[in-house]
Every structure is written in structure tokens, then in C-alpha cells.
Enzyme design. Structure first.
Site, mmCIF file in Angstrom:
data_model
loop_
_atom_site.group_PDB
_atom_site.id
_atom_site.type_symbol
_atom_site.label_atom_id
_atom_site.label_comp_id
_atom_site.label_asym_id
_atom_site.label_seq_id
_atom_site.Cartn_x
_atom_site.Cartn_y
_atom_site.Cartn_z
ATOM 1 N N ARG A 44 -35.159 40.564 44.806
ATOM 2 C CA ARG A 44 -34.553 39.573 45.700
ATOM 3 C C ARG A 44 -34.590 38.178 45.096
ATOM 4 O O ARG A 44 -34.916 37.200 45.764
ATOM 5 C CB ARG A 44 -35.283 39.578 47.042
ATOM 6 C CG ARG A 44 -35.183 40.896 47.765
ATOM 7 C CD ARG A 44 -35.878 40.846 49.087
ATOM 8 N NE ARG A 44 -35.850 42.160 49.721
ATOM 9 C CZ ARG A 44 -36.537 42.460 50.791
ATOM 10 N NH1 ARG A 44 -37.298 41.556 51.364
ATOM 11 N NH2 ARG A 44 -36.462 43.669 51.298
ATOM 12 N N CYS A 45 -34.244 38.092 43.846
ATOM 13 C CA CYS A 45 -34.316 36.839 43.086
ATOM 14 C C CYS A 45 -32.898 36.434 42.682
ATOM 15 O O CYS A 45 -32.021 37.286 42.523
ATOM 16 C CB CYS A 45 -35.179 37.091 41.847
ATOM 17 S SG CYS A 45 -35.280 35.742 40.671
ATOM 18 N N GLY A 46 -32.692 35.165 42.489
ATOM 19 C CA GLY A 46 -31.400 34.697 42.000
ATOM 20 C C GLY A 46 -31.048 35.276 40.640
ATOM 21 O O GLY A 46 -29.874 35.358 40.270
#
Length: 160
Positions: free
Chosen positions: A35-37
Site C-alpha cells: 500500500r505504498c506509492g
């Protein structure tokens, strides 16, 4: 045997894996998060893995929840995200810490060998470490460095 090849880690499926299994291969170790950019980098990492696996490249993904709690899922949830969203086929390991007293030995070793700009700390998800066929760390890449921008360094390592 190099210090890297003396280490072990537990796979996402729960099996103990010796880094000596990767002796003779060029290894790219990455701390990952779902769930990271930077999560879309999974796609680029998979592309590199498929393109160069036959020449000896292996990508090792180590999920980490230390940065912004961006990897909160279970092993099954992580596996589903990697496979369904990005088609990841390279080895994934169990969730680890990369900084602090509980940092996994693989990351303690790599941070010591290649301290980087911030004095040995990993600052975010998708920090990458390139390791030569002989087990010696070669280069550290920042999270913002896309897999495509690492290709020249990977090719150089594969040629040695």
C-alpha cells in the site's frame, strides 16, 4: 562463503531459505509494501526478473510494515496482492523489519555493507540492494529509483 550467503530468511510460505541457494546469481533485495506509492514498482521488478532470470538474476522481496504501516496484511494477503495485481513470480519472504533492534539480519548486513546517504538507515519502502554473483553487495538504490533505471547496473553485474 560470503557473509550474505551465510544468512537465511523465511519465505512468505513459511520455509527457511538459505541465501547460499542464490550463490552464483545476481541478487536484487527489495523491502516492499503493498500500500505504498512505490508499490507499482512490483511490475517493473517482475519485468526485470523475467527478462534476466535465465542469465542469473533473482529478485527477493521482503515485505515491511515499518514505513507508514503500508504492509499491514497477512502472508496470504501479501501473496494475493503481489500475484493478482502485479503477477509477481520472484521469491517473496515473510514480513520483516529493516531498521532498529529487530531488523532482519539480511538488512543489517546490507545496510552495514552499503550504508547509503542516511548513515545506514533505510528511509522508506522499495530500497533496493544489488548483490553480485559472489555474494558481495554492489550498489544500493533509493526507493524513487525505478527498476528500469537499475537495468544498466544489473546488466553489468550479470556480465561479471
Amino acid at each position: 562463503m560470503t557473509p550474505f550467503h551465510q544468512l537465511t530468511a523465511t519465505s512468505l510460505g513459511g520455509q527457511l531459505i538459505a541465501m547460499s541457494d542464490y550463490a552464483g546469481k545476481v541478487v536484487l533485495v527489495v523491502n516492499t509494501a503493498s500500500r505504498c506509492g512505490f508499490t507499482p514498482q512490483y511490475g517493473g521488478l517482475e519485468t526485470l526478473y523475467k527478462k534476466y532470470a535465465a542469465q542469473g538474476l533473482v529478485v527477493l522481496g521482503f515485505p515491511c510494515n515499518q514505513f507508514g504501516k503500508q504492509e499491514p496484511g497477512s502472508a496470504d494477503e501479501i501473496a494475493q496482492t503481489c500475484l493478482i495485481n502485479y503477477g509477481v513470480s520472484f521469491p517473496m519472504f515473510g514480513k520483516v523489519e529493516v531498521n532498529g533492534s529487530a531488523a532482519h539480519p539480511v538488512f543489517r548486513y546490507l545496510k552495514n555493507a552499503l550504508p547509503g546517504v542516511f548513515g545506514g538507515r533505510i528511509m522508506w519502502n522499495f530500497t533496493k540492494f544489488l548483490i553480485g554473483r559472489d555474494g558481495k553487495p554492489l550498489k544500493r538504490f533509493a526507493p524513487i529509483t525505478t527498476p528500469e533505471k537499475m537495468e544498466a547496473a544489473i546488466l553489468a553485474a550479470l556480465e561479471t
